[in-house]
Design an enzyme around this catalytic site. Structure first.
Site, PDB file in Angstrom:
ATOM      1  N   GLY A 187      40.476  67.547  47.024  1.00  0.00           N
ATOM      2  CA  GLY A 187      39.505  68.645  46.769  1.00  0.00           C
ATOM      3  C   GLY A 187      39.311  69.393  48.051  1.00  0.00           C
ATOM      4  O   GLY A 187      40.213  69.130  49.042  1.00  0.00           O
ATOM      5  N   SER A 188      38.218  69.836  48.312  1.00  0.00           N
ATOM      6  CA  SER A 188      37.951  70.633  49.546  1.00  0.00           C
ATOM      7  C   SER A 188      37.871  69.653  50.677  1.00  0.00           C
ATOM      8  O   SER A 188      37.389  68.497  50.400  1.00  0.00           O
ATOM      9  CB  SER A 188      36.883  71.517  49.588  1.00  0.00           C
ATOM     10  OG  SER A 188      35.656  70.850  49.331  1.00  0.00           O
TER      11      SER A 188
ATOM     12  N   GLY B  85      35.645  66.006  51.263  1.00  0.00           N
ATOM     13  CA  GLY B  85      36.349  64.715  52.072  1.00  0.00           C
ATOM     14  C   GLY B  85      35.218  64.408  53.031  1.00  0.00           C
ATOM     15  O   GLY B  85      35.155  63.193  53.256  1.00  0.00           O
TER      16      GLY B  85
ATOM     17  N   GLU C 137      43.236  63.628  49.995  1.00  0.00           N
ATOM     18  CA  GLU C 137      43.777  64.875  50.292  1.00  0.00           C
ATOM     19  C   GLU C 137      43.035  66.124  49.804  1.00  0.00           C
ATOM     20  O   GLU C 137      42.591  66.405  48.953  1.00  0.00           O
ATOM     21  CB  GLU C 137      45.166  65.037  48.829  1.00  0.00           C
ATOM     22  CG  GLU C 137      46.168  65.880  49.323  1.00  0.00           C
ATOM     23  CD  GLU C 137      46.544  66.849  48.129  1.00  0.00           C
ATOM     24  OE1 GLU C 137      46.438  66.241  46.922  1.00  0.00           O
ATOM     25  OE2 GLU C 137      46.572  67.977  48.279  1.00  0.00           O
TER      26      GLU C 137
ATOM     27  N   CYS D 240      47.169  72.954  46.552  1.00  0.00           N
ATOM     28  CA  CYS D 240      46.811  72.610  47.912  1.00  0.00           C
ATOM     29  C   CYS D 240      47.891  72.931  48.628  1.00  0.00           C
ATOM     30  O   CYS D 240      47.735  73.213  49.987  1.00  0.00           O
ATOM     31  CB  CYS D 240      46.534  71.056  48.128  1.00  0.00           C
ATOM     32  SG  CYS D 240      45.146  70.582  46.921  1.00  0.00           S
TER      33      CYS D 240
HETATM   34  C1  UN1 Z   1      48.290  69.767  45.258  1.00  0.00           C
HETATM   35  O1  UN1 Z   1      48.325  71.117  45.063  1.00  0.00           O
HETATM   36  O2  UN1 Z   1      47.142  69.219  45.220  1.00  0.00           O
HETATM   37  O3  UN1 Z   1      53.817  69.731  45.955  1.00  0.00           O
HETATM   38  C2  UN1 Z   1      49.456  69.045  44.885  1.00  0.00           C
HETATM   39  C3  UN1 Z   1      53.445  70.439  45.023  1.00  0.00           C
HETATM   40  C4  UN1 Z   1      52.859  69.475  43.786  1.00  0.00           C
HETATM   41  C5  UN1 Z   1      51.729  68.788  44.267  1.00  0.00           C
HETATM   42  C6  UN1 Z   1      50.518  69.592  44.633  1.00  0.00           C
HETATM   43  N1  UN1 Z   1      54.033  68.535  43.871  1.00  0.00           N
HETATM   44  O4  UN1 Z   1      52.946  71.564  45.197  1.00  0.00           O
END
Ligand code: UN1
Length: 522
Positions: A255-256, A260, A277, A311
């Site tokens: 998440g954000s 975290g 993450e 992310c």
């Molecule tokens: C995410 O955005 O939290 O590398 C994970 C990537 C994907 C996973 C993204 N395999 O863009």
């Protein structure tokens, strides 16, 4: 920009997609499962889940109260006392069947992901594939959970390291990868001998309910029947209950950066462990000697793919001055061809954002960027006339000193900067608090190696002639600095889900002490 209208037969499609998992549009479903069964008496406040392409309610979901959550942890804790004794390769066999369960339902699941999350079908299929892949990896890993033997300094002594199951793993996952990212956790944690309590995003509850159904189908009547629980919650109370629960030694959270921080503080108080993450603020650098065609494709996928809601999405584009103008022309031309519309339609490249509040983040983000001196080069409109949460992807000419460039705005907006040299580009890449993913485009070997050296990218992921998003599961996934430092998926990420034990075995008749200490006692 091309656009496709939401198909008028959407209702039939929605019924079909939900029907594949025994659900019906506008009906009430249960988002709480533990002890091998769903619990219709779950007593949390119900939540609604909406179709982001139309804004209409897809279903009402019964959620967990903090009491339900505690019960789920109790069940998972009891299940752990048995599951940890199952030989790891046998645990791997259950995960193999789980992977097969996802394989058999790949298309049904992908359509549900596309419907509820809004990502396009091809990316939704990729997401389900990512779960299948991590299950395959975990099956092999189940025969490879080994420690090492270390030479002892003491005669007739053996020094070994071994790995044991950890306990109940709490998985807090986000809407944007509703299956793949929690899947990285389940697959490894389960072969490692842990049990799971999963709190998915309340924006994508139906996907997690479907996954839980598959878990039940695969594990019913086996020794794994009670190892996997689901606790959907509306606000933050369920996450907090998991964070506070001493019986949960590890939380995997996505998440954000703000999330975290809450997780870290709560776990630090009870010496719990976290695999985090968090936010990314990922940059692509294009040097003047780069293959521009390659770079362009990677940048468009990185910025527009998943409507900028990965992310790993490319949020910053750093262009070396001699090619900047030309690259921008190509980029704008490419953006004009992006079909925005129904994510279930094969011709669509960009679906809606996930929710109304995501649209507001996009709008507010753009306004703030312009207030700070950014110049909008492309897009920027909310496509309000379509219903649902559609926006245009946006390109912003920015300067690195704009404070907002240091934040992750979770929307399809990319900042563009110009630089003179590789050294300046690396400095810009590293100038933000986050450190998830990064990519350099060049045909110059020395530049590529400089980028990958210890004086290069400071991110957990550093690519050459590949974009920021779309990592394979074989590598460890995660990032540095405000991204949280956690690693998930491949490589040796499995170690995060186990406890390490160092063992000294004395097979002699003397008791020599380490470091040459003498302590004579008769
Ligand atoms: C995410 O955005 O939290 O590398 C994970 C990537 C994907 C996973 C993204 N395999 O863009």
């Amino acid at each position: 920009m091309m656009s496709t209208k939401i198909a008028s037969d959407r209702k039939i499609r929605v019924d079909e997609i939900l029907g594949a998992f025994g659900m019906k549009a506008s009906a009430t479903v249960t988002g709480v499962a533990y002890g091998g069964a769903f619990h219709d008496d779950a007593s949390g406040a119900p939540v609604e889940t909406r179709d982001p392409s139309t804004g209409e309610v897809l279903a009402h979901v019964r959620t967990a109260s903090t009491n339900d959550c505690r019960r789920a942890v109790t069940e998972a804790h009891e299940a752990f006392s048995r599951w940890r004794l199952v030989p790891a390769p046998h645990r791997g066999e259950i995960v193999r069947r789980l992977g097969d369960g996802f394989r058999a339902r790949k298309e049904d699941l992908a359509r549900l992901v596309s419907l509820e999350n809004g990502k396009i079908l091809s990316e939704a299929r990729g997401e389900v594939q990512e779960v299948i892949d991590i299950c395959d990896l975990a099956v092999g890993q189940s025969r490879q959970l080994f420690g090492r033997e270390i030479a002892s300094e003491r005669r007739d002594h053996r020094l070994v390291e071994q790995w044991h199951p950890l306990g109940v793993v709490g998985i807090i996952s986000a809407f944007n990868f509703p299956l793949a990212v929690p899947g990285w956790g389940w697959a490894l944690a389960l072969v490692c001998g842990d049990t799971i309590v999963w709190k998915p995003s309340s924006l994508t509850p139906l996907i997690s309910i479907a996954a839980q159904q598959i878990v039940h189908e695969v594990t019913a009547g086996t020794e794994a029947e009670r190892i996997f629980s689901l606790v959907i919650g509306g606000g933050s109370s369920i996450g907090e209950a998991l964070l506070a629960d001493e019986r949960v030694p590890l939380i995997q959270a996505t998440g954000s950066c703000a999330l975290g921080e809450r997780v870290s503080v709560a776990l630090a108080k009870r010496s719990g462990r976290a695999i985090l993450e968090l936010g990314g603020n990922n940059a692509v650098i294009v040097l003047a000697d780069a293959d521009l065609k390659l770079a362009l494709r990677a940048v468009v996928f990185g910025t527009v793919g998943t409507a900028g809601q990965r992310c790993t999405s490319t949020r910053r584009l750093i262009l070396q001055r001699p090619i900047a103008k030309r690259f921008m022309e190509h980029l704008v031309a490419a953006y004009k061809t992006i079909g925005i519309g129904d994510p279930l339609d094969d011709t669509t490249l960009m679906g809606p954002l996930v929710s109304q509040s995501a649209v507001e983040e996009y709008r507010d983000g753009l306004a703030e960027m312009q207030r700070q001196g950014g110049r909008l080069v492309y897009g920027g409109n909310v496509l309000a006339d379509r219903g649902g949460y559609f926006v245009e992807p946006a390109i912003m000419r920015s300067t690195v000193d704009m404070p907002i460039c240091k934040e992750e705005v979770f929307a399809p907006i990319v900042h563009v900067f110009e630089v003179d040299s590789l050294a300046e580009a690396i400095a810009v890449n590293n100038s933000v608090p986050q450190g998830l993913s990064s990519g350099l485009f060049t045909t110059n070997l020395a530049a590529a190696e400089r980028w990958l050296s210890s004086a290069g990218s400071d991110c957990g992921i550093a690519n050459v002639n590949a974009g920021t998003s779309g990592a394979e599961i074989g590598g460890a996934f995660g990032g540095e600095k405000a991204t949280g430092g956690g690693r998930q998926a491949g490589s040796d990420a499995w170690k995060g889900y186990m406890r390490r034990q160092t063992c000294t075995i004395n097979y002699g008749s003397e008791l020599p002490l380490a470091q040459g200490v003498t302590f004579p006692v008769d």
